[in-house]
Design an enzyme around this catalytic site. Structure first.
Site, PDB file in Angstrom:
ATOM      1  N   ARG A  89      57.064  35.646  40.921  1.00 53.32           N
ATOM      2  CA  ARG A  89      57.983  34.617  41.427  1.00 53.32           C
ATOM      3  C   ARG A  89      59.428  35.102  41.395  1.00 53.32           C
ATOM      4  O   ARG A  89      60.200  34.867  42.337  1.00 53.32           O
ATOM      5  CB  ARG A  89      57.836  33.336  40.596  1.00 53.32           C
ATOM      6  CG  ARG A  89      56.624  32.493  40.988  1.00 53.32           C
ATOM      7  CD  ARG A  89      56.266  31.455  39.947  1.00 53.32           C
ATOM      8  NE  ARG A  89      57.323  30.514  39.642  1.00 53.32           N
ATOM      9  CZ  ARG A  89      57.455  29.309  40.193  1.00 53.32           C
ATOM     10  NH1 ARG A  89      56.607  28.921  41.126  1.00 53.32           N
ATOM     11  NH2 ARG A  89      58.427  28.502  39.816  1.00 53.32           N
ATOM     12  N   CYS A 103      52.506  37.899  34.419  1.00 54.10           N
ATOM     13  CA  CYS A 103      52.507  38.487  35.761  1.00 54.10           C
ATOM     14  C   CYS A 103      53.017  37.507  36.809  1.00 54.10           C
ATOM     15  O   CYS A 103      53.716  37.894  37.756  1.00 54.10           O
ATOM     16  CB  CYS A 103      51.119  38.995  36.117  1.00 54.10           C
ATOM     17  SG  CYS A 103      49.823  37.724  36.140  1.00 54.10           S
ATOM     18  N   GLU A 107      62.280  -2.600  19.523  1.00 56.46           N
ATOM     19  CA  GLU A 107      61.808  -1.393  20.186  1.00 56.46           C
ATOM     20  C   GLU A 107      62.795  -0.247  20.009  1.00 56.46           C
ATOM     21  O   GLU A 107      62.414   0.909  19.804  1.00 56.46           O
ATOM     22  CB  GLU A 107      61.570  -1.652  21.672  1.00 56.46           C
ATOM     23  CG  GLU A 107      60.996  -0.438  22.408  1.00 56.46           C
ATOM     24  CD  GLU A 107      60.725  -0.703  23.869  1.00 56.46           C
ATOM     25  OE1 GLU A 107      60.587   0.271  24.627  1.00 56.46           O
ATOM     26  OE2 GLU A 107      60.657  -1.887  24.260  1.00 56.46           O
TER      27      GLU A 107
END
Length: 636
Positions: A64, A59, A396
């Site tokens: 929107r 809804c 990393e």
């Protein structure tokens, strides 16, 4: 909701009716949704004109979308429909201005009118969620409404409204909508108007729900017992880099983690989605105003390629990361790492495995959907062959690249990791090939685009000279430079070249100009103004990584923290000082991750200093229900 006596229920996504403005209402029977078409949560996101509307076909999404199409504005996304009754503004998309939104209780002297939102409280058929509908017409004794997720049947007789609700007007002019016991309680209606006569006041917001908490898990689990699967390459690389099965580099922190409330997570999701749109708007604005590009420091010869990338590949972003400060003082974004961001594996895999190892059931993992969202994005990408994951020789980057390789392969694509560039060669046809002789066509990289631009700056003596870009010095059997690879006309790179603009700190002053005083932005300028000096400021290079060359200065011109680095000769921006909250012994930064421009999860990075850098740890982040979070807050 459930089907009514109007007709037979339909499958998910079936058109039920068409409202004013040609706004379609669709069936939201999730039990009938096709798992192949909707494999994960991200596939349920609804966009219109590139603007996030909500989840299909709820809804809130309809409301929107109706307001955007018919009125040109939208309200902020909410977790539950009944929360709309607490909103007090809407955002006009064209001007990005906030307009007043007022709430009127059922029984108010201010009557609903076409375009008003009717809001139901949680209860009845709308248990836990509430409901929202739009008034399409006011009749003498009833209003007509349009809506979604009320039932799953087509609107009767192909009419342009879903149903009628009876009303009565009291002796004082008080307007009362009928409340069906089945549906529960109607809170009232919302009107975009500056006239607040008879409206509800602004509701109090529990700002404490936006704090981040430090928690510690009490367990008898042996911290030294292995818990990551070293038979998986990415986990083995992570264990090697961390020198053991550790979540952080500080062994004493092993049982500690951070928590946020469900409301805070909803705020982070909303901010991430909307800020991505704002950064995209600012990127387009910069490309339309060439004078602004000068402050970004790009080689002039590369600008046409950036424009071409934006024109052809604007929707080909795979992933990126926002850096936030979050506390009861508010939410502020520092920057958007739209190119070569890090910490994906820590958030998308490690923190979840850590919680399982310790058997933590409290709350949920804030990064639980990141990996599946990445897989979905690669499935939807335009890749038509082997993807090469390019990385530097860095521990990393090893596990970071392997984690992404796993996502790419899980999407059904062929993928090969390339460490360094020495295995790549030019062939006789001017094509860059890998060690097997396969052409390099599709790339995801851990290297930053800026690294390639640095090579251009050294190669191009006269900035308008495009010879290096268009006619590289090809020598068969030789190893290409990074710039040769990333700028090759036949190679498609993720993230696209246009991400150079939103990743550059020079975008921050543009954002502040386009969206002045936006609650999630910090005032930022290319020059250090007296106003910023009075507030305190952060100076940061327009291009920099891992917190390098950042300085924090307070309103008394005292340096609070600073870090050196390799970017000291670059131009700087000056951003309003907004220090990270210190929680326990660390300053804590919230990071949200996007996939295809949409929120996909959260994590935290911590540091004993005020600047998050390359060596700052990631710690686990869990999300608690608001009431549980409040209880833990009172007990701490």
């Amino acid at each position: 909701m459930t089907p009514t006596s109007q007709g037979k229920a339909t499958v998910f996504g079936t058109l039920l009716g068409v409202a004013e403005g040609n706004v379609c209402s669709y069936s939201s029977d999730y039990d009938t949704a096709d798992d192949k078409e909707y494999p994960n949560r991200s596939s349920y996101r609804s966009y219109y004109d590139g603007i996030y509307m909500g989840y299909k076909w709820q809804c809130v999404e309809f409301a929107r979308r109706w307001l955007y199409i018919n009125k040109g504005y939208i309200f902020n996304d909410v977790t539950m429909a009944y929360e709309i009754f607490n909103l007090r503004d809407v955002r006009e998309i064209h001007s990005n201005q906030n307009l007043p939104l007022n709430a009127f209780r059922n029984g108010s002297l201010r009557h609903p009118e076409p375009g008003a939102m009717i809001i139901w409280d949680e209860g009845g058929d709308f248990e836990n969620t509430g409901h929202v509908a739009i008034v399409s017409e006011v009749l003498p004794h009833a209003i007509r409404i349009v809506e979604q997720n009320m039932d799953f049947v087509p609107w009767k007789d192909h009419r342009n409204f879903s149903r009628e609700i009876a009303y009565k007007i009291g002796e004082q002019g008080d307007f009362w909508l009928h409340c069906s016991p089945k549906e529960g309680h109607i809170l009232g209606w919302m009107l975009q108007t500056e006239d607040d006569l008879h409206s509800e006041g602004t509701p109090e917001i529990n700002s404490q729900l936006y704090n981040v908490h430090l928690a510690e898990h009490t367990t008898n689990t042996d911290a030294s017992r292995p818990w990551l699967n070293i038979a998986n390459e990415d986990e083995a690389a992570y264990v090697e880099m961390m020198k053991g099965h550790w979540l952080t580099s500080v062994k004493e922190d092993f049982n500690q983690y951070y928590t946020v409330s469900q409301s805070a997570e909803a705020l982070l999701e909303t901010a991430t989605d909307e800020l991505h749109g704002m950064f995209m708007h600012a990127t387009d604005y910069v490309l339309q105003h060439p004078e602004l590009l000068e402050s970004f420091g790009f080689p002039e010869a590369i600008i046409p390629r950036i424009r071409q990338s934006w024109d052809k590949r604007v929707n080909q972003l795979i992933t990126s990361r926002f850096d936030f400060a979050l506390s009861d003082a508010g939410l502020k974004v520092y920057e958007y790492n739209c190119d070569s961001a890090s910490c994906y594996m820590e958030v998308g895999k490690i923190q979840g495995k850590w919680a399982k190892h310790l058997n933590i059931k409290r709350g949920h993992d804030a990064g639980k959907s990141l990996f599946s969202d990445l897989v979905s994005a690669w499935k939807k990408s335009d890749v038509k062959g082997k993807v090469h994951v390019l990385q530097d020789s860095d521990p990393e980057e090893d596990y970071h690249a392997l984690f992404m390789q796993d996502a790419i392969q899980s999407a059904g694509l062929e993928c090969e990791r390339v460490v360094g560039l020495s295995s790549l060669k030019w062939n006789a046809d001017g094509i860059i090939v890998d060690s097997q002789g396969d052409p390099i066509r599709w790339i995801w990289k851990t290297w930053a685009w800026e690294t390639a631009l640095e090579q251009l700056r050294h190669e191009i003596v006269d900035s308008p000279d495009e010879s290096f870009i268009n006619h590289p010095n090809v020598r068969e059997g030789k190893t290409p430079k990074l710039a040769d690879v990333l700028l090759h006309k036949d190679i498609m790179v993720y993230e696209p070249m246009w991400t150079l603009i939103p990743s550059n700190k020079a975008i921050l002053p543009v954002l502040w100009t386009l969206f002045p005083n936006h609650p999630w932005l910090l005032e930022t300028s290319l020059q250090l103004s007296d106003e910023l000096k009075q507030k305190g400021f952060v100076s940061k290079p327009i291009v920099g990584r891992c917190g390098a060359n950042i300085q924090l200065v307070d309103e008394n011109n005292q340096t609070l923290a600073e870090k050196g680095g390799n970017f000291g000769e670059r131009d700087y921006v000056y951003q309003q000082l907004w220090p990270l909250p210190k929680i326990g012994k660390y300053y804590v930064q919230l990071c949200t991750f996007t996939v295809a421009g949409n929120y996909a999860g959260s994590g935290v990075r911590v540091d004993p200093s005020m600047i998050i850098g390359k060596d700052s740890d990631c710690m686990a982040l869990r999300v608690l229900e608001d009431d549980v979070f409040e209880i833990s807050q009172r007990q701490s």
